[in-house]
Design an enzyme around this catalytic site. Structure first.
Site, PDB file in Angstrom:
ATOM      1  NE  ARG A  14      -1.263   2.567   2.632  1.00 37.56           N
ATOM      2  CZ  ARG A  14      -0.632   3.664   3.020  1.00 37.56           C
ATOM      3  NH1 ARG A  14      -0.435   4.678   2.183  1.00 37.56           N
ATOM      4  NH2 ARG A  14      -0.154   3.767   4.249  1.00 37.56           N
ATOM      5  CG  ASP A  15       3.426   4.351   2.740  1.00 41.03           C
ATOM      6  OD1 ASP A  15       3.925   5.052   1.850  1.00 41.03           O
ATOM      7  OD2 ASP A  15       3.157   4.798   3.869  1.00 41.03           O
ATOM      8  CG  HIS A  18       2.693   6.648  -2.066  1.00 40.00           C
ATOM      9  ND1 HIS A  18       1.750   7.413  -2.722  1.00 40.00           N
ATOM     10  CD2 HIS A  18       2.150   6.359  -0.848  1.00 40.00           C
ATOM     11  CE1 HIS A  18       0.695   7.587  -1.939  1.00 40.00           C
ATOM     12  NE2 HIS A  18       0.910   6.956  -0.800  1.00 40.00           N
ATOM     13  CB  SER A 168       2.100  11.534   6.695  1.00 40.22           C
ATOM     14  OG  SER A 168       1.000  11.048   7.414  1.00 40.22           O
ATOM     15  CG  HIS A 197       2.368   4.767   8.918  1.00 43.54           C
ATOM     16  ND1 HIS A 197       2.140   3.669   8.112  1.00 43.54           N
ATOM     17  CD2 HIS A 197       2.814   5.740   8.088  1.00 43.54           C
ATOM     18  CE1 HIS A 197       2.421   3.971   6.857  1.00 43.54           C
ATOM     19  NE2 HIS A 197       2.837   5.228   6.815  1.00 43.54           N
ATOM     20  CG  HIS A 199       6.821   7.865   5.949  1.00 38.37           C
ATOM     21  ND1 HIS A 199       6.963   7.388   4.665  1.00 38.37           N
ATOM     22  CD2 HIS A 199       5.516   7.702   6.271  1.00 38.37           C
ATOM     23  CE1 HIS A 199       5.786   6.964   4.223  1.00 38.37           C
ATOM     24  NE2 HIS A 199       4.889   7.144   5.185  1.00 38.37           N
ATOM     25  CE1 TYR A 288      -0.011  12.176   3.684  1.00 37.78           C
ATOM     26  CE2 TYR A 288      -0.174  12.300   1.294  1.00 37.78           C
ATOM     27  CZ  TYR A 288      -0.547  11.723   2.497  1.00 37.78           C
ATOM     28  OH  TYR A 288      -1.464  10.703   2.506  1.00 37.78           O
TER      29      TYR A 288
END
EC number: 4.1.3.39
Length: 337
Positions: A14-15, A18, A168, A197, A199, A288
């Site tokens: 899913r992520d 990108h 995010s 979550h 990054h 983002y």
């Protein structure tokens, strides 16, 4: 830790969308889901990078539909549960029902960290379907710990049984994470779980995930080879290795994850998922992470630096869903020359 079993939530499918502009083939999905299932992760999130129905001019068109990807993953697993992502305003409860019918049993209902109130209908419907229902507060660095806690409380009141702190922008450090988890957990019911979550834009994805677990976090998002927006997510195999050295109970096969990361996922990257000039700018400016590829395209089109676009987006406090503003920012920068 007291021997608590960590819930390992993979987001490669899913992520990770990108990182390759939402172009996973169905064979890619089957192979990656099979490898993750054999490595015994708890859940595998599958959708367009921007969630159900994210395939669009604004976010980028996917190689397949969400339902095709979900069905392919669901057919490949026997242990892991299939999760999906829903952003109210992009996906609807009808899309959620279709995802459920395709095999999704967990939904993460995602809103900007100040907009939890738009998630009510979707969370309530997910509970009606009997789904594991998660509230997902994106861009959590843009809220104070106290403000985030109130948004978390709203999602819990709608029926979410787990609330995520979502970095995010990859903009937070360990103390930022600790402050948010302490404050959020203080207002939630004892049986409401929490998740992280992260990054990796400041290279803190794993460190921030460890800090979250030390504050009582239950679920950890991570992806093979860090496959995700920007510099990627906390790399799953790295987090598991670190957790193993800390003596934490994660229940997964480290070496199987290492093989899957290098043999299946890394070869798919058409742009390396790493900390570099552009992805570091995301974390530093608090932007983002999925703006990266859009900003690089705009930079190439208009002959300006992607970093300049990203820094300006940060100054304007742009958030997920405002991808259309990237071209506006590029044109403004061009006009200033």
């Amino acid at each position: 830790m007291n021997g608590k079993k960590l819930y390992i939530s993979d987001v490669t499918l899913r992520d990770g969308m990108h990182a390759i502009r939402h172009q996973y083939s169905l064979d890619d999905v089957r192979a990656i889901a099979t490898a993750l299932d054999r490595a015994k992760v708890d859940s595998i999130e599958v959708a367009h990078g921007d969630g159900l129905q994210g395939s669009s001019f604004n976010y980028g068109f996917g190689a397949h539909t969400d339902l095709e990807w979900i069905e392919a993953a669901a057919d490949a697993v026997s242990h892991a549960k299939i999760a999906t992502l829903l952003l109210p305003g992009i996906g609807t409860i009808h899309d959620l029902k279709n995802a459920y019918d395709a095999g999704a049993r967990i939904v993460r209902v995602a809103t900007h960290c100040t907009e939890a109130d738009v998630s009510r209908q979707h969370i309530e419907y997910a509970r009606e379907l009997g789904m594991d229902t998660v509230g997902f507060l994106m861009m959590s660095h843009m809220q104070t710990p106290e403000g985030l806690a109130q948004q978390a409380k709203l999602m819990e009141s709608y029926g979410a049984t787990c609330i995520y702190v979502v970095d995010s922008g990859g903009a937070m450090n360990m103390e930022d994470i600790r402050a948010r988890f302490r404050t959020v957990k203080a207002v939630l019911k004892a049986d409401t779980e929490t998740g992280i979550h992260a990054h990796h834009n400041l290279s803190l994805g794993v460190a921030n995930s460890i800090a979250a677990v030390e504050e009582g976090c239950d679920r950890i998002d991570a992806s093979l080879a860090g496959m995700g927006a920007g510099a990627g997510n906390a790399p799953l195999e790295v987090f598991i290795a670190a957790a193993d050295k800390l003596g934490w109970n994660h229940g997964t096969d480290l070496y199987a994850l290492m093989d899957a990361a290098d043999d299946l996922v890394r070869p798919l990257q058409d742009r390396p998922v790493r900390v570099d000039r552009e992805t570091l700018a995301l974390g530093y400016a608090g932007v983002y992470s999925s703006f990266l590829r859009h900003s690089e395209m705009a930079a190439a089109r208009y002959g300006i630096k992607a970093v300049d676009i990203l820094v300006e987006l940060g100054k304007r406090r742009m958030v997920g869903g405002q991808e259309d503003m990237i071209v506006d920012v590029a044109l403004d920068l061009l006009a200033r020359r």
